[in-house]
Design a protein around this motif. Sequence first.
Motif, short mmCIF file in Angstrom:
data_model
loop_
_atom_site.label_atom_id
_atom_site.label_comp_id
_atom_site.label_asym_id
_atom_site.label_seq_id
_atom_site.Cartn_x
_atom_site.Cartn_y
_atom_site.Cartn_z
N ALA A 1 -27.71 3.96 6.91
CA ALA A 1 -26.56 4.70 6.29
C ALA A 1 -25.19 3.80 6.38
O ALA A 1 -24.23 3.58 5.30
CB ALA A 1 -26.37 5.92 6.92
N VAL A 2 -25.01 3.03 7.63
CA VAL A 2 -23.93 2.48 7.57
C VAL A 2 -23.79 1.06 7.07
O VAL A 2 -22.70 0.65 6.01
CB VAL A 2 -23.82 1.70 9.15
N ILE A 3 -25.04 0.27 6.90
CA ILE A 3 -25.09 -0.94 6.14
C ILE A 3 -24.90 -0.15 4.73
O ILE A 3 -23.99 -1.28 3.72
CB ILE A 3 -26.59 -1.42 6.20
N ILE A 4 -25.53 0.68 4.04
CA ILE A 4 -25.42 1.07 2.67
C ILE A 4 -23.96 1.55 2.22
O ILE A 4 -23.47 1.11 1.26
CB ILE A 4 -26.58 2.27 2.33
N ARG A 5 -23.53 1.90 3.16
CA ARG A 5 -22.00 2.46 2.85
C ARG A 5 -21.24 1.23 3.00
O ARG A 5 -20.21 1.19 2.00
CB ARG A 5 -21.58 3.51 3.99
N ARG A 6 -21.35 0.26 3.89
CA ARG A 6 -20.46 -0.67 3.82
C ARG A 6 -20.57 -1.73 2.67
O ARG A 6 -19.81 -2.01 2.15
CB ARG A 6 -20.81 -1.74 5.14
N GLU A 7 -21.96 -1.70 2.17
CA GLU A 7 -22.26 -2.66 0.90
C GLU A 7 -22.00 -2.10 -0.33
O GLU A 7 -21.72 -2.67 -1.25
CB GLU A 7 -23.70 -3.09 1.14
N VAL B 1 0.83 -1.35 0.12
CA VAL B 1 -0.06 0.03 -0.05
C VAL B 1 0.88 1.15 -0.05
O VAL B 1 1.70 1.36 0.93
CB VAL B 1 -0.88 -0.15 1.19
N VAL B 2 0.62 2.10 -1.03
CA VAL B 2 1.67 3.56 -1.18
C VAL B 2 0.62 4.54 -0.91
O VAL B 2 1.23 5.80 -0.55
CB VAL B 2 2.36 3.42 -2.55
N GLY B 3 -0.80 4.47 -0.81
CA GLY B 3 -1.52 5.65 -0.68
C GLY B 3 -2.94 5.08 -0.36
O GLY B 3 -3.58 4.29 -0.35
N VAL B 4 -3.70 6.01 0.58
CA VAL B 4 -4.71 5.77 1.28
C VAL B 4 -5.69 7.23 0.68
O VAL B 4 -5.17 8.28 0.91
CB VAL B 4 -4.87 5.62 2.75
N LEU B 5 -6.72 6.88 0.07
CA LEU B 5 -7.77 7.87 -0.29
C LEU B 5 -8.43 8.68 0.72
O LEU B 5 -8.86 7.94 1.82
CB LEU B 5 -8.40 7.54 -1.47
N GLN B 6 -8.93 9.92 0.36
CA GLN B 6 -9.71 10.63 1.31
C GLN B 6 -11.10 10.03 0.94
O GLN B 6 -11.22 9.74 -0.35
CB GLN B 6 -9.47 11.93 0.95
N PRO B 7 -12.17 10.04 1.89
CA PRO B 7 -13.30 9.54 1.57
C PRO B 7 -13.96 10.34 0.53
O PRO B 7 -13.81 11.47 0.43
CB PRO B 7 -13.98 10.09 3.04
N THR B 8 -14.73 9.81 -0.41
CA THR B 8 -15.17 10.27 -1.61
C THR B 8 -16.86 10.19 -1.52
O THR B 8 -17.47 10.85 -2.34
CB THR B 8 -14.67 9.88 -2.74
N ASN B 9 -17.35 9.17 -0.49
CA ASN B 9 -18.81 9.06 -0.41
C ASN B 9 -19.24 8.50 -1.79
O ASN B 9 -20.19 8.80 -2.32
CB ASN B 9 -19.51 10.12 0.05
N THR B 10 -18.33 7.58 -2.46
CA THR B 10 -18.74 6.77 -3.45
C THR B 10 -18.15 5.66 -3.57
O THR B 10 -17.52 5.31 -2.53
CB THR B 10 -17.81 7.37 -4.93
N PRO B 11 -18.80 4.64 -4.44
CA PRO B 11 -18.07 3.13 -4.23
C PRO B 11 -16.61 3.18 -4.08
O PRO B 11 -15.92 2.00 -3.81
CB PRO B 11 -18.67 2.40 -5.48
N LEU B 12 -15.77 4.15 -4.46
CA LEU B 12 -14.61 4.25 -4.61
C LEU B 12 -13.76 3.82 -3.17
O LEU B 12 -12.84 3.49 -3.00
CB LEU B 12 -13.82 5.18 -5.30
#
Lengths: 399, 229
Positions: free
Chosen positions: A344-350, A183-194
């Motif tokens: 929201a937690v479930i939808i974000r996780r899935e 791992v060379v990088g960690v993204l900032q949250p995008t609130n997308t499936p990425l």
Amino acid sequence: MTLGRIIYRSLRQHALSTCVAAASIALACGLAITVWVVKDQAQTSFSNVSAGFDAVLGARGSRLQLVLNAVFHLEASPGNISQADYEQITAHPAVLHAVPIAVGDNYHGFRLVGVPYDKLAAVELTPGLTLTLANGRPFADGHEAVVGSFAAQRLGLAVGSTFHPYHGLYFDEAAQHAETYAVVGVLQPTNTPLDRVILIPLAGVQQMSGHAAATATDVSAVLIKLRSPMAGRSLDLLYNKQGNRLTFAWPVASVVGELFGKIAWFQDVLALVAYGVALVAIGSVLVSVYSSMTARRRDIAILRALGARRATVFLAVLGESVATGLAGALGGLALHLGMMSAAAVIIRRETGVQLDVVAWAPVMALVPAALLLLCALAGLVPAWKAYRLPVADALAPVS
Amino acid sequence: MPLLQIDQLAKSYRAPDGTRHEVLDVPHFALEAGRHVALRGTSGSGKTTLLHCIAGILAPDRGRVVIDGIDMAALPEARRDRTRAALLGYVFQTFNLLQGFTVLENVLLGMAFGPGADTARATALLETLGLGGKLRHFPRQLSTGQQQRVALARALAHRPRLVLADEPTASLDPAAARAAIDLLHAACRAEGAALLMVSHSPELLAGFDETLDLTALNRAAAPAVSAAP
């Protein structure tokens, strides 16, 4: 001594039945609001998430499956397309960005997505938002990875961590690949499936040990940003009407709409359950206030004997019903926040899609208002009985 | 003009067999302001019905019930309620305290529908009656005698011109009953209220300005049955 005090004392005297009635109103209110808000927000959020791309080009098959796989990283891939097909659409004058992706591996259930980092980083995922690193740097060619924020948190990965990918889109402990990724990088949250994928170089997935060498240059799909949204018509004609090898899923938002069309029945069932609970709740308010009023027949007669008018006892009993409904409605809003947070937690996780838990929606006023109105209507029956109470009979000494 | 004047008052009920049963037929009765009058009557002599008609809880079939110049029998129900709340105090046989309300709130209810709740007045009245330490208690936490005193405080709280008492000591032992009647007299005199009490117990009627036999007053009353010696 106000009418409110009389209502409060009466409710306290029958605290258990009041609480049960208020709790059932809260359940109905919370369920009805949450079903509506989750449905509404999920549809909006899913549509917004795909706003970065107008279309997806993939193997011949279901448009919905293609979008779910390539954009939301949910479904299995319908198949691969060749490097030539990718190059052809990249060169098309209507295409602004064409980002190839390759999928087929995971790490403990989180997908590895092979993608040219610079191409993906050039696209606005949602208005004003492009890929941004919270830590580290973009991957170079080789066995390097950049991890989405949610995946990093769940997997405990940080810059400097290493891992072995597993074959397939679903975790199978026996299917571990030999390669080691750092791992060379960690993204900032995008609130997308990425947020819930691990990005690696395109070649990493294409040439992973165990993958067929004959398809080592194929890609799973191409995410496309058009120069003009209407330009999709000519590509739709080219790939879907005239051709028969590939599927051009365009526009992505309307394809997402198909998903919600397919699960509309489920939302209808949930709504029916909420309405059913609401009916039972209103019934319980009616029973609670009616039995409270019947049990307090003598109390009401005493109030009348002390000079309370018929209208006063009518309002006192009606007020009990409305107060129970009000407590239930407030409880329902609190319950909605709780259920919304869980959803929201479930939808974000899935899916990686983020719902706004505290976002205002008109239904948050309409449902409590409707329930309050129904409670008031339910309270009319016992209130009318109190209004008509024969005072002298009810005051007769009980032996 | 008397505080209370009754003329040609009649009240009947429909019996289960459909016939009308007359329970009250009072040609005339008057009570002057500040006077304490006892009506002695046996069961079935129409004691409670008479008080209910005076208080406007029941509407008579005919006749007049004039209190302080207002004919209760001629008023619509809402005005009867208002007049009752303003002019009358009522002490019930079983006290009829509201169990869900505190002692203080029960007394405040006695004012709430008339001149309006006055916490200072209610507290002072309860202190006078020896219940100053029980303001936040609920009726079930009091002795029967204490409940009786709360009922008395409630009946007097709004400074009524007339207090009606319906067998107010029926739940008490003889000594406590005597003490309660004395307290009732004292409290009504202190407030300047007239008192009209109905009772079937002759031993409680001492101390009244006048004692009348209800069976003589009410032509519809059942004949009295003599008690065994």
